[in-house]
Design an enzyme around this catalytic site. Structure first.
Site, PDB file in Angstrom:
ATOM      1  CD  GLU A 157      -2.508   1.148   2.828  1.00 24.69           C
ATOM      2  OE1 GLU A 157      -3.418   1.982   2.969  1.00 24.69           O
ATOM      3  OE2 GLU A 157      -2.126   0.361   3.708  1.00 24.69           O
ATOM      4  CD  GLU A 240      -5.831   5.816   6.929  1.00 24.16           C
ATOM      5  OE1 GLU A 240      -5.901   4.552   6.503  1.00 24.16           O
ATOM      6  OE2 GLU A 240      -4.920   6.399   7.446  1.00 24.16           O
TER       7      GLU A 240
END
Length: 375
Positions: A157, A240
């Protein structure tokens, strides 16, 4: 010709006037109404499509508190984000918009997954809207995997932190800085237990930017955390949040992946390479002598050998090459005139280090982004 009675003609005239008035009102409503009604999603993993080509997802996975996103014509806004979680752990969620495939949910018409070696460019643009009364990052995620998978967790990622508010930090530890896309970034590497993560953190908030996703992919390959025969599976832009987050927005998002312009391994990369890794180990310490051989038909200029040291190992001294950082995913590069490997030729270097626990060797090596065999 038969004439209509006076009352019938009058009624017809009144009807025509009413229809004209209604048409005028309808035209005004159409002109002032949005092209598409906003869609609010509160389901945990609910999603919808925007622009006919991207998916907006709620993606609330780290909390049971209510979270809702409202998809707009060009992006989304976080309309409700209740609760909080500890800032030294995982965030509450990742509300985002994406191009590609996420847990079998693929955006309409996407050409992802696509092998990295076939991608000539991947232009993207993003515009964020920020708030102050929350703890969060604004994260653009790039997902890579050795296989063209459309489900589950990918191997690596890439996270681009456009902004962060509060006492949060990326996974792992900072391993240096890098210039990517003309900007300077802090570089962090680590693992979340499911996949490797490399994070590029902006030193100050970026509200909007147009860039090429492949600039970050190339940097990741150069650091040995991906290979050119891997696949780009999705690109995602969102947030996030750890605490609150209502009002955060992706004002606009675009992503295009242009394929067909590359060759396997990339220009100038070796056709093949072989690495021998010989060690001398004692309690708490070791030395490693490494030889990398170019088995291709063209020279490798400015060679860089990337590999990941097993957990607990740290390099204390190196010779015949520069090896950085001292732990985790490291890159060895030639120095003092030994930066070229001729076809059929080799370069050797070594280093000394310490370790804790059980000693192990690196699992794999890549030379300028191309995977090598181990002798």
């Amino acid at each position: 010709m038969r004439r209509l009675p006076h009352r019938t003609r009058a009624a017809r005239g009144l009807l025509a006037t009413l229809l004209t008035a209604l048409a005028t009102v309808a035209a005004l409503v159409t002109a002032t109404a949005p092209a598409q009604a906003d869609t609010t999603i509160c389901e945990q993993y609910g999603s919808t499509t925007i622009q006919g080509r991207y998916v907006v997802q709620n993606n609330r996975w780290g909390t049971s508190a209510t979270q809702c996103v409202t998809a707009t014509d060009t992006g989304f806004r976080l309309t409700q984000a209740d609760g909080s979680v500890p800032t030294n752990g995982a965030p509450k969620s990742y509300p985002s918009v994406f191009n590609g495939c996420h847990y079998t949910n693929c955006s309409p018409g996407t050409n992802l997954p696509a092998q990295l070696s076939t991608i000539s460019s991947a232009p993207s643009s993003i515009s964020y809207g920020y708030v102050n009364n929350a703890v969060y990052n604004a994260s653009y995620d790039i997902w890579l995997d050795p296989t063209p998978r459309t489900d589950g967790v990918n191997r690596t990622e890439i996270m681009i932190w456009f902004n962060k508010v509060g006492s949060i930090q990326p996974i792992g530890s900072q391993v240096g800085t890098a210039t990517v896309g003309g900007r300077t970034w802090q570089v962090w590497t680590g693992s979340n237990g499911s996949n490797d993560v490399i994070s590029f953190v902006a030193p100050s908030a970026i509200a909007s930017w147009s860039f090429d996703v492949m600039d970050f992919v190339d940097q990741t390959v150069a650091r040995g955390m991906a290979q050119n025969n891997w696949y780009l599976t999705s690109v995602q832009a969102g947030f996030e949040p750890w605490q609150n987050g209502a009002g955060l927005s992706v004002n606009s998002f675009s992503s295009t992946v242009n394929t067909g312009g590359g060759t396997p391994g990339g220009p100038g990369d070796p056709a093949a390479c072989t690495v021998s890794y010989a060690t001398n180990v004692w309690q708490g310490g070791f030395t490693a002598n490494v030889t990398v051989r170019n088995a291709g038909t063209s020279a490798v200029e400015g060679w860089k050998l990337a590999f990941t040291l097993p957990s607990g190992q740290r390099i204390t001294h190196a010779w015949n090459a520069s090896v950085t950082p001292s732990s985790g995913t490291v890159t060895a590069s030639g120095v003092d005139g030994n930066t070229r490997i001729a076809p059929g030729g080799s370069q050797s270097f070594g280093f000394q280090g310490t370790y804790s626990g059980t000693f192990a060797q690196p699992g794999g090596f890549s030379l300028n982004g191309t995977a090598c065999t181990t002798a």
